[in-house]
Each structure stands twice: as C-alpha cells, then as structure tokens.
Scaffold this motif. Structure first.
Motif, PDB file in Angstrom:
ATOM      1  N   LEU A 131       0.818  -1.208   0.000  1.00 23.20           N
ATOM      2  CA  LEU A 131       0.000   0.000   0.000  1.00 23.20           C
ATOM      3  C   LEU A 131       0.851   1.258   0.000  1.00 23.20           C
ATOM      4  CD1 LEU A 131      -2.866  -0.923   2.507  1.00 23.20           C
ATOM      5  CD2 LEU A 131      -2.924  -0.945   0.013  1.00 23.20           C
ATOM      6  N   PHE A 132       1.960   1.217   0.735  1.00 19.93           N
ATOM      7  CA  PHE A 132       2.852   2.384   0.758  1.00 19.93           C
ATOM      8  C   PHE A 132       3.493   2.613  -0.609  1.00 19.93           C
ATOM      9  CE2 PHE A 132       3.646   1.660   5.559  1.00 19.93           C
ATOM     10  CZ  PHE A 132       2.462   2.342   5.848  1.00 19.93           C
ATOM     11  N   ALA A 133       3.842   1.518  -1.277  1.00 17.26           N
ATOM     12  CA  ALA A 133       4.452   1.645  -2.599  1.00 17.26           C
ATOM     13  C   ALA A 133       3.458   2.216  -3.611  1.00 17.26           C
ATOM     14  CB  ALA A 133       4.969   0.287  -3.068  1.00 17.26           C
ATOM     15  N   LEU A 134       2.215   1.762  -3.504  1.00 15.22           N
ATOM     16  CA  LEU A 134       1.186   2.229  -4.432  1.00 15.22           C
ATOM     17  C   LEU A 134       0.684   3.632  -4.068  1.00 15.22           C
ATOM     18  CD1 LEU A 134      -0.921  -1.047  -4.734  1.00 15.22           C
ATOM     19  CD2 LEU A 134       0.609  -0.087  -6.467  1.00 15.22           C
ATOM     20  N   GLY A 135       0.734   3.954  -2.790  1.00 13.91           N
ATOM     21  CA  GLY A 135       0.196   5.244  -2.338  1.00 13.91           C
ATOM     22  C   GLY A 135       1.264   6.207  -1.881  1.00 13.91           C
ATOM     23  N   ARG A 136       2.348   6.308  -2.648  1.00 16.51           N
ATOM     24  CA  ARG A 136       3.440   7.218  -2.263  1.00 16.51           C
ATOM     25  C   ARG A 136       2.972   8.663  -2.159  1.00 16.51           C
ATOM     26  NH1 ARG A 136       7.263   5.278  -7.015  1.00 16.51           N
ATOM     27  NH2 ARG A 136       5.172   5.210  -7.927  1.00 16.51           N
ATOM     28  N   THR A 137       2.064   9.040  -3.022  1.00 14.23           N
ATOM     29  CA  THR A 137       1.573  10.417  -3.003  1.00 14.23           C
ATOM     30  C   THR A 137       0.859  10.734  -1.696  1.00 14.23           C
ATOM     31  OG1 THR A 137       1.285  10.375  -5.403  1.00 14.23           O
ATOM     32  CG2 THR A 137       0.125  12.094  -4.189  1.00 14.23           C
TER      33      THR A 137
END
Length: 232
Positions: free
Chosen positions: A148-154
């Motif tokens: 999730l962190f990788a996909l939601g960096r923004t």
C-alpha cells in the motif's frame, strides 16, 4: 503607516544581515517540526494502513476517534503534557519539561492523527482494489502495508507535508511545554507572539516573513513532487 514601513524595512534588514537570534529561532523551529513530522509519519502511516487492511471489533470506533482528534485543541495537549512532565507528574523524573524534546512530543501528538486520517482513506481505496490479489498471494499484514505504501506514495507525501504544516505553525502546546526560553525553546510562532506583545515588530515581522516563505516553499515542493510521482 510610517511605523509599519520602518518595521518592514527593519525586518528585511534582520533577514539580510542573517541576524543570529533570528537564525537560531528558525533553525530550532525547523528541527523540532521536522523531527515531529517524521515521528508522526512513522507512527501514523502504519496505523492508518493497518486500519485499512484489517477488520476487528472496535475498528470503526477507532477510525471515528482518530478523525475527531484532528480538531484536538493544542492547549489541551500542552496542558496534559505539562501535567505528565512536571516534577509532580508521573514522568517528571525524566526532566523533559521546558526542553525541545517536550515540544517534539507535543507536535507529534497533534500531527499523528492527521497522518492516520490522510493515509487511511487512500489506503482503504487501494486495498479495495488490490486486497484480493494480496490475499491470494498470501501476503502478510506487514507486506500488505508495504504494498500500500508503494502504491500510495503520493498520500504518504501529502500526509508528511500536512503534519509538517501543523507542526511548524503550532504555538499553543509548545509554549506550555517549552516555556518559550530564549536561545533554547523559542520557535518562530512563540517568538512572533512574544515580540508582537512587546511591540518589537521588526523581529516578529522578520520571523513571519520567513514562516510564510517556508510554507510557500513546502507547498511548492509538495506540488512538484506529487506531480512527478503521478507521472510515473
């Protein structure tokens, strides 16, 4: 009007001459706020992601409480910490009251709910889309959060900058637990409040201009980084 113009001119003079007191206040403010923002991100981001990927009794209550804490009055946080850290308090032996560490703790408490809220919502949307795949692959909770962190960096960047914005502008809590001690715990916001009350407008205006410039710079960097991340 002439007094205002003279104060503005004196403020720019202080900035241009790199006044030692002014630079010390700015440096302490940035150091304390950055430390608190990083701590809030380290605590709040995993908690927000965990709320997105897990289901347990009381989860919805925690989510509601977290969002309610977004409006937590800073002076209440400052008062609670003061009671905890004072000599007669349970943590008085640590000697943290009226130190930068106490200010970091106060700002972290205020910024963490912001991080949790800003991470939880986008993480929930991402989990709704990729959760089934993660379960099929047998990902653990830790690896699911990393996904999730990788996909939601923004969203992580947005949460960090929002936390920093809350921290750098804070005055109520840190003036209570920090004491606004000259050369030790005096930040931009507490110094502006003090110098304005004393009528020393040049220093207050100088710090205000730097605080404004810093806020604009942070927002600009955030916009550029979010745009760059979105293009990838």
């Amino acid at each position: 009007m002439n007094d205002f113009a003279r104060s503005i001119g004196a403020a720019f003079t202080l900035i241009g001459e790199a006044d030692a007191e002014l630079l010390g206040i700015v440096a302490l403010s940035v150091r304390v706020s950055l430390t608190a923002s990083i701590a809030a991100l380290v605590i709040g981001a995993p908690f927000g992601a965990l709320l997105a990927i897990t289901r347990f009794r009381g989860r919805q209550v925690i989510i509601v409480l977290t969002n309610a804490l977004l409006g937590l009055p800073p002076v209440v946080v400052g008062l609670a910490l003061y009671l905890l850290l004072s000599r007669s308090g349970p943590l008085g032996a640590a000697g943290l009251l009226f130190t930068p560490t106490a200010m970091v703790i106060a700002q972290t408490l205020l910024a963490t709910p912001i991080v949790v809220a800003l991470v939880h919502r986008p993480a929930s949307l991402l989990w709704a889309e990729y959760g089934d795949l993660a379960r099929i692959d047998g990902l653990s909770a830790l690896r699911s959060m990393a996904l999730l962190f990788a996909l939601g960096r923004t969203s992580l960047l947005t949460a960090f900058l929002a936390a920093f914005g809350r921290a750098i502008a804070e005055v109520g809590a840190i003036i209570i637990v920090g004491g606004n001690i000259r050369g030790f715990t005096r930040t931009m916001t507490t110094a502006i409040a003090l110098e304005t009350s004393k009528g020393d407008l040049p220093l207050a205006l100088g710090l205000g201009l730097i605080l404004l410039a810093l806020s604009v710079a942070v927002s600009t960097v955030a916009f550029l980084l979010v745009g760059r991340v979105g293009e990838k």
